[in-house]
Scaffold this motif. Structure first.
Motif, mmCIF file in Angstrom:
data_model
loop_
_atom_site.group_PDB
_atom_site.id
_atom_site.type_symbol
_atom_site.label_atom_id
_atom_site.label_comp_id
_atom_site.label_asym_id
_atom_site.label_seq_id
_atom_site.Cartn_x
_atom_site.Cartn_y
_atom_site.Cartn_z
ATOM 1 N N SER A 1 41.651 54.801 32.968
ATOM 2 C CA SER A 1 41.868 53.400 34.471
ATOM 3 C C SER A 1 40.791 53.555 35.144
ATOM 4 N N GLY A 2 39.561 53.249 34.170
ATOM 5 C CA GLY A 2 38.507 51.820 33.980
ATOM 6 C C GLY A 2 38.441 50.641 34.101
ATOM 7 N N SER A 3 39.839 50.064 33.930
ATOM 8 C CA SER A 3 39.870 48.378 34.519
ATOM 9 C C SER A 3 40.100 48.491 36.161
ATOM 10 N N LEU A 4 40.211 49.287 36.702
ATOM 11 C CA LEU A 4 40.730 49.502 37.653
ATOM 12 C C LEU A 4 39.073 49.469 38.594
ATOM 13 N N ILE A 5 38.111 49.535 38.016
ATOM 14 C CA ILE A 5 37.045 49.166 38.520
ATOM 15 C C ILE A 5 36.457 48.045 38.142
ATOM 16 N N THR A 6 36.286 47.749 36.706
ATOM 17 C CA THR A 6 36.208 46.360 35.678
ATOM 18 C C THR A 6 36.567 44.981 36.832
ATOM 19 N N PHE A 7 37.933 45.167 36.336
ATOM 20 C CA PHE A 7 38.646 43.729 37.230
ATOM 21 C C PHE A 7 39.013 43.986 38.561
ATOM 22 N N PRO A 8 38.442 44.649 39.353
ATOM 23 C CA PRO A 8 38.732 44.081 41.297
ATOM 24 C C PRO A 8 37.056 43.471 40.980
ATOM 25 N N THR A 9 36.145 43.868 40.775
ATOM 26 C CA THR A 9 34.566 43.574 40.621
ATOM 27 C C THR A 9 34.861 42.117 39.855
ATOM 28 N N LEU A 10 35.277 41.535 38.878
ATOM 29 C CA LEU A 10 35.057 40.504 37.809
ATOM 30 C C LEU A 10 35.936 39.298 39.592
ATOM 31 N N LEU A 11 37.359 39.505 40.206
ATOM 32 C CA LEU A 11 37.584 39.603 40.904
ATOM 33 C C LEU A 11 36.977 39.044 42.119
ATOM 34 N N ALA A 12 36.165 40.148 43.033
ATOM 35 C CA ALA A 12 35.254 39.924 43.865
ATOM 36 C C ALA A 12 34.218 39.242 44.177
ATOM 37 N N PHE A 13 34.526 38.800 42.339
ATOM 38 C CA PHE A 13 33.150 37.571 41.943
ATOM 39 C C PHE A 13 34.039 35.974 42.318
ATOM 40 N N GLY A 14 34.999 36.142 42.092
ATOM 41 C CA GLY A 14 35.087 34.842 42.159
ATOM 42 C C GLY A 14 35.937 34.402 41.014
ATOM 43 N N TYR A 15 36.464 35.305 39.535
ATOM 44 C CA TYR A 15 36.950 34.739 39.199
ATOM 45 C C TYR A 15 39.722 34.809 39.157
ATOM 46 N N PRO A 16 39.158 33.911 38.696
ATOM 47 C CA PRO A 16 40.643 33.951 39.394
ATOM 48 C C PRO A 16 40.973 34.584 38.063
ATOM 49 N N PRO A 17 42.808 35.515 38.478
ATOM 50 C CA PRO A 17 43.366 36.258 37.549
ATOM 51 C C PRO A 17 43.096 36.719 36.637
ATOM 52 N N ILE A 18 43.905 35.125 35.913
ATOM 53 C CA ILE A 18 43.968 35.526 34.194
ATOM 54 C C ILE A 18 42.646 35.560 33.599
ATOM 55 N N VAL A 19 42.221 34.274 33.836
ATOM 56 C CA VAL A 19 40.249 34.814 33.429
ATOM 57 C C VAL A 19 39.740 36.136 33.406
ATOM 58 N N ALA A 20 39.836 36.682 34.771
ATOM 59 C CA ALA A 20 39.515 38.266 34.767
ATOM 60 C C ALA A 20 39.903 39.932 33.900
ATOM 61 N N ASN A 21 40.995 38.851 34.091
ATOM 62 C CA ASN A 21 42.370 39.703 33.115
ATOM 63 C C ASN A 21 41.553 39.915 31.592
ATOM 64 N N VAL A 22 41.904 38.273 31.241
ATOM 65 C CA VAL A 22 41.016 38.536 29.632
ATOM 66 C C VAL A 22 40.251 39.246 29.188
ATOM 67 N N SER A 23 39.220 38.527 29.877
ATOM 68 C CA SER A 23 37.534 38.938 29.920
ATOM 69 C C SER A 23 37.488 40.389 30.027
ATOM 70 N N ASN A 24 37.932 40.752 30.880
ATOM 71 C CA ASN A 24 38.649 42.744 31.052
ATOM 72 C C ASN A 24 38.794 42.882 29.793
ATOM 73 N N ASN A 25 39.852 42.796 29.480
ATOM 74 C CA ASN A 25 40.508 43.644 28.061
ATOM 75 C C ASN A 25 39.536 43.299 26.780
ATOM 76 N N VAL A 26 39.094 41.911 26.262
ATOM 77 C CA VAL A 26 38.220 42.052 25.466
ATOM 78 C C VAL A 26 36.621 42.610 25.907
ATOM 79 N N GLY A 27 36.473 42.661 26.764
ATOM 80 C CA GLY A 27 35.055 43.250 27.186
ATOM 81 C C GLY A 27 34.555 44.911 27.558
ATOM 82 N N LEU A 28 36.362 45.558 27.171
ATOM 83 C CA LEU A 28 36.197 47.068 26.822
ATOM 84 C C LEU A 28 36.608 47.490 26.019
#
Length: 251
Positions: free
Chosen positions: A25-52
């Motif tokens: 469930s690691g996306s529950l760490i990185t996805f909220p972190t990207l949201l907190a820094f102002g990334y739009p939800p879709i951008v945060a989700n796909v960037s997180n997916n590729v990065g993992l």
């Protein structure tokens, strides 16, 4: 991305890579972190997916001993994972962002429930292991297909879903099941990542920081993560997941 934000995203990637190897469930760490820094939800989700994805590769390397003798199973279920991931990725890219903002808090909430009930699920699964089909039968294949759709669309806690499915239908040790889970989750993330690289809005700095961190965390998680206190790990995941839900609802 500022230098401090890059450090924070890298650290989140380390944590996510380790958690994905151990629990899923690691996306529950990185996805909220990207949201907190102002990334739009879709951008945060796909960037997180590729990065993992690189973290999944190092996680597989860490579990190479437990993967022995599982080639036939992984080929069969891997096909289901790839098909499901393509379907989930296409849903993500074709549904409006407003739908994502509504659906994802629900998915995160369900993921948190799975994180909390995992210890009880493990005990229940231990009592159900009897004679099984060597590859799980058609019901397992369909279940892995559904998990692939979920993983291609969002993916947080897809590893927990996979552990539950594999534990129900296969007569294998938890370590071998966890190793198979890491491979199947990697196939889902990799397939979706290929799709996202060509057609989705990515932030490559975010991808790079998550990737570097997840590579470190994925390998360390596979080799050392069994020593972490499970209750502490679940507590961190739940807190971060609640923060993600609040961020999405307030956006």
């Amino acid at each position: 991305m500022t230098p401090w934000e890059a450090v924070a995203v890298f650290a989140a990637g380390v944590a996510a890579g380790g958690i994905n190897s151990v629990v899923g469930s690691g996306s529950l760490i990185t996805f909220p972190t990207l949201l907190a820094f102002g990334y739009p939800p879709i951008v945060a989700n796909v960037s997180n997916n590729v990065g993992l994805v690189p973290g999944g590769v190092t996680g597989v390397l860490g579990y190479r001993e437990e993967l022995g003798g599982q080639r036939g199973l992984l080929v069969r279920l891997g096909i289901a994972s790839v098909i499901g991931s393509v379907a989930g990725g296409l849903l993500l890219l074709n549904l409006p962002e407003s739908a994502f903002k509504i659906i994802v808090p629900v998915l995160i909430g369900l993921s948190l429930v799975l994180v909390l009930v995992q210890p009880y699920l493990g005990k229940w699964l231990a009592g159900r292991r009897r004679d099984r089909h060597p590859h799980g039968g058609p019901l397992l294949w369909l279940g892995v297909l559904g998990a692939g759709v979920y993983g291609g669309y969002f993916g947080a806690a897809q590893g927990i879903v996979l552990i539950g499915l594999l534990g129900i239908f296969l007569d294998e040790s938890l370590q071998k099941i966890n190793a198979a889970k890491v491979v199947l989750a990697l196939l889902v993330n990799s397939t979706a990542a290929v799709l996202f690289v060509f057609v989705a809005p990515l932030d490559w700095w975010a991808v790079a920081m998550v990737a570097l961190g997840s590579m470190v965390g994925g390998y360390l998680g596979a080799r050392l993560g069994r020593r972490l206190p499970p209750a502490l790990l679940r507590g961190v995941i739940v807190v971060v997941g609640i923060v993600a839900i609040v961020n999405l609802l307030m956006d």
